[in-house]
Design a protein around this motif. Sequence first.
Motif, mmCIF file in Angstrom:
data_model
loop_
_atom_site.group_PDB
_atom_site.id
_atom_site.type_symbol
_atom_site.label_atom_id
_atom_site.label_comp_id
_atom_site.label_asym_id
_atom_site.label_seq_id
_atom_site.Cartn_x
_atom_site.Cartn_y
_atom_site.Cartn_z
ATOM 1 N N GLN A 1 -26.239 1.951 -18.046
ATOM 2 C CA GLN A 1 -27.470 2.430 -18.686
ATOM 3 C C GLN A 1 -28.194 1.138 -19.868
ATOM 4 O O GLN A 1 -27.412 1.171 -20.841
ATOM 5 N N GLY A 2 -29.316 0.782 -18.756
ATOM 6 C CA GLY A 2 -29.423 -0.892 -19.577
ATOM 7 C C GLY A 2 -30.465 -0.371 -20.527
ATOM 8 O O GLY A 2 -31.220 0.450 -20.122
ATOM 9 N N THR A 3 -30.752 -1.689 -21.325
ATOM 10 C CA THR A 3 -32.188 -1.610 -22.587
ATOM 11 C C THR A 3 -33.240 -1.266 -21.635
ATOM 12 O O THR A 3 -34.271 -0.234 -22.552
ATOM 13 N N THR A 4 -33.705 -1.459 -20.188
ATOM 14 C CA THR A 4 -35.523 -1.590 -19.685
ATOM 15 C C THR A 4 -34.931 -0.572 -18.682
ATOM 16 O O THR A 4 -35.927 0.518 -18.262
ATOM 17 N N THR B 1 -21.424 1.975 -17.468
ATOM 18 C CA THR B 1 -21.682 1.250 -19.116
ATOM 19 C C THR B 1 -22.700 1.128 -19.260
ATOM 20 O O THR B 1 -24.006 1.909 -18.740
ATOM 21 N N ASN B 2 -23.635 0.914 -20.714
ATOM 22 C CA ASN B 2 -24.275 1.043 -21.612
ATOM 23 C C ASN B 2 -25.030 0.010 -22.488
ATOM 24 O O ASN B 2 -23.817 -1.274 -22.610
ATOM 25 N N GLN B 3 -26.044 -0.557 -22.461
ATOM 26 C CA GLN B 3 -26.726 -0.980 -23.322
ATOM 27 C C GLN B 3 -26.209 -0.618 -24.825
ATOM 28 O O GLN B 3 -26.045 0.297 -25.162
ATOM 29 N N ARG B 4 -25.530 -1.464 -26.076
ATOM 30 C CA ARG B 4 -24.633 -1.476 -27.029
ATOM 31 C C ARG B 4 -26.157 -1.110 -27.900
ATOM 32 O O ARG B 4 -26.659 -1.802 -28.192
ATOM 33 N N GLU B 5 -25.084 -0.504 -29.161
ATOM 34 C CA GLU B 5 -25.600 -0.444 -30.811
ATOM 35 C C GLU B 5 -26.655 0.505 -30.342
ATOM 36 O O GLU B 5 -27.433 1.442 -31.966
ATOM 37 N N VAL C 1 -33.552 1.753 -30.899
ATOM 38 C CA VAL C 1 -32.751 0.066 -30.417
ATOM 39 C C VAL C 1 -32.029 -1.214 -30.654
ATOM 40 O O VAL C 1 -32.294 -1.233 -31.839
ATOM 41 N N TRP C 2 -30.697 -1.186 -30.119
ATOM 42 C CA TRP C 2 -30.210 -2.512 -30.309
ATOM 43 C C TRP C 2 -31.437 -3.637 -31.265
ATOM 44 O O TRP C 2 -30.985 -4.477 -32.701
ATOM 45 N N GLN C 3 -32.630 -4.040 -30.255
ATOM 46 C CA GLN C 3 -33.315 -5.048 -31.175
ATOM 47 C C GLN C 3 -33.994 -4.468 -32.502
ATOM 48 O O GLN C 3 -35.220 -5.652 -32.590
ATOM 49 N N GLY D 1 -19.326 -0.873 -22.954
ATOM 50 C CA GLY D 1 -20.304 -1.360 -23.190
ATOM 51 C C GLY D 1 -21.157 -3.237 -22.267
ATOM 52 O O GLY D 1 -20.007 -3.154 -22.108
ATOM 53 N N ASP D 2 -21.770 -2.737 -21.645
ATOM 54 C CA ASP D 2 -22.751 -3.434 -20.654
ATOM 55 C C ASP D 2 -21.692 -4.795 -20.762
ATOM 56 O O ASP D 2 -21.931 -5.261 -19.683
ATOM 57 N N GLN D 3 -22.341 -6.116 -22.342
ATOM 58 C CA GLN D 3 -21.307 -6.799 -21.782
ATOM 59 C C GLN D 3 -19.775 -7.253 -20.983
ATOM 60 O O GLN D 3 -19.941 -8.073 -21.131
ATOM 61 N N HIS D 4 -19.144 -6.083 -22.052
ATOM 62 C CA HIS D 4 -17.822 -6.462 -22.307
ATOM 63 C C HIS D 4 -17.712 -5.753 -20.450
ATOM 64 O O HIS D 4 -16.447 -6.221 -20.223
ATOM 65 N N ASN E 1 -29.000 -12.481 -23.748
ATOM 66 C CA ASN E 1 -28.145 -13.164 -23.111
ATOM 67 C C ASN E 1 -26.828 -12.990 -23.926
ATOM 68 O O ASN E 1 -27.389 -12.846 -25.446
ATOM 69 N N PHE E 2 -25.931 -12.979 -23.069
ATOM 70 C CA PHE E 2 -23.901 -12.296 -24.223
ATOM 71 C C PHE E 2 -23.295 -13.319 -23.660
ATOM 72 O O PHE E 2 -22.799 -13.254 -22.301
ATOM 73 N N VAL E 3 -22.847 -13.934 -24.387
ATOM 74 C CA VAL E 3 -21.440 -14.818 -24.058
ATOM 75 C C VAL E 3 -20.680 -14.225 -24.679
ATOM 76 O O VAL E 3 -20.483 -13.919 -25.977
#
Length: 499
Positions: free
Chosen positions: A8-11, A77-81, A99-101, A243-246, A268-270
């Motif tokens: 479940q992503g942001t877009t 897995t999901n967009q976080r925050e 939304v996180w942004q 969370g999606d980046q994890h 981007n998520f490092v």
Amino acid sequence: MYVAAIDQGTTSTRCLVVDHGGRVVAGHQLEHRQILPRAGWVEHDATEIWENTREVCAGALARADLKPHDIAAVGITNQRETTLVWDRTTGQPIHPAIVWQDTRTEAICRRLGEDGGPDRYRERTGLPLATYFAGPKIAWILDHVDGARQRAEAGELAFGTMDSWLVWNMTGGPDGGLHVTDVTNASRTLLMDLRTLAWDEEIAADLGVPLAMLPQIRSSSEVYGTVREGGVLAGVPIAGILGDQHAATFGQVCFEPGMAKNTYGTGNFVLLNTGTEPVVSEHGLLTTVCYRIGDEPAVYALEGSVAVTGSLVQWLRDNLGLIASAEEIEPLARTVDDNGGAYVVPAFSGLFAPHWRSDARGAIVGLTRFVDRGHLARAALEAAAFQSQEVIEAMAADSGVQLSELKVDGGMVANELLMQFQADLLGVDVVRPVVAETTALGAAYAAGLAVGFWDSAAELVANWAEDKRWTPQMPDDERQRLLGQWAKAVQRTLDWETT
Ligand SMILES: Nc1ncnc2c1ncn2[C@@H]1O[C@H](COP(=O)(O)OP(=O)(O)O)[C@@H](O)[C@H]1O
Ligand SMILES: O=P(O)(O)OC[C@H](O)CO
């Protein structure tokens, strides 16, 4: 048998079906609306997201010609925050998801920082006070929806990030739905103590968030419950949440300390695996739970979160009409040899890591009459690489880890020009795996491990295969010149929004 993953992503929301070799055998994806009521605000309709989730799950099963009993487990897995508050009785959200942004919580964050500064909770939560995180967004909803705080205190309302919302609905909603989240999502709220992995009552009180509305915090890989009868995946165990980046870090099998990945999506998520002890950053990074498998000790990560990378490409497409599709940016950027002196700093939501400057706004600098569409396209792509370089440099300073290569994934890694430029800027190889859907793969892996579909992490490591590698080619003096220009461009965006 197969494992399913809901991303479940942001877009968009997608469901992928994965086989034992980690190959994606079918998938279905739907975009949802980005609701932009005013500058700096971004909302999602959580009901639309839940409907899309059901549709993509049904679609993915149909495309693979599978029934729920062919699915050993489902991972989420999901967009976080991204923050939602809903009524436990009606099952309806009391406000659109924030939304996180979204930057509307700036005043709340500033007020909280008056006592102790922006790093007031960093030692305990790993996070600076910033509009990015969920806690202040909950506070905003409780402040702005009539009677909400009182109802939350009475236990009538539930808070959740998208993982919680989906699990609650999948397991019955108002009719006995489970109200849970996992440690990785909880670690993005500003409300969880990184070491105890429990809600921090003092911070919750500071934010005015009643504990009664918070989900139970569970590990990232265990059986939480099963999908309710009549549901699209009826009877399937829900066995992974990340969370999606994890999840992408898990899907890239970064299981050893010192391993890192960079995902190029909306932002981007490092993430750098730092092992079983949290490393508190002194260089503007976040400390986050990387994952926790069942009862095993939690594994931590340092994270460099960059708010805007792929969404800058969308902005060039949708707001400026410079390109008709995201893919067109590469041929356009290849019409020129370099950026022509232009730099785009996409501080649309302020700047995230390593700067954490909510007063920053986007800027295009270095313009002369020479600069054309191709240079701007190139500068927009380069912005993703410059911002990644900044957080990777901060990571080396915090952890002492000098990456020997960078694993990459996400929608933008199809862009070969960007990948080469990233390798050039970092001075290390950039490596793309065969399965670029690492986020969904990570959620599938977490779920599959919990039900014994996969026996061990070693099995997952064996599934990882390299698709392509980019090797640095840029002379060092040129790299240093570009990094210097970028640093100057970033300075030009600061102290812009001063209200
Ligand atoms: N060929 C491309 N070049 C540059 N950017 C691209 C390309 N293809 C897709 N993108 C960008 O990648 C992003 C989509 O990546 P994805 O990983 O699906 O994002 P998310 O999971 O954040 O929704 C979009 O912002 C889009 O602009
Ligand atoms: O949905 P994505 O891929 O844009 O990721 C969003 C991040 O989880 C925000 O923290």
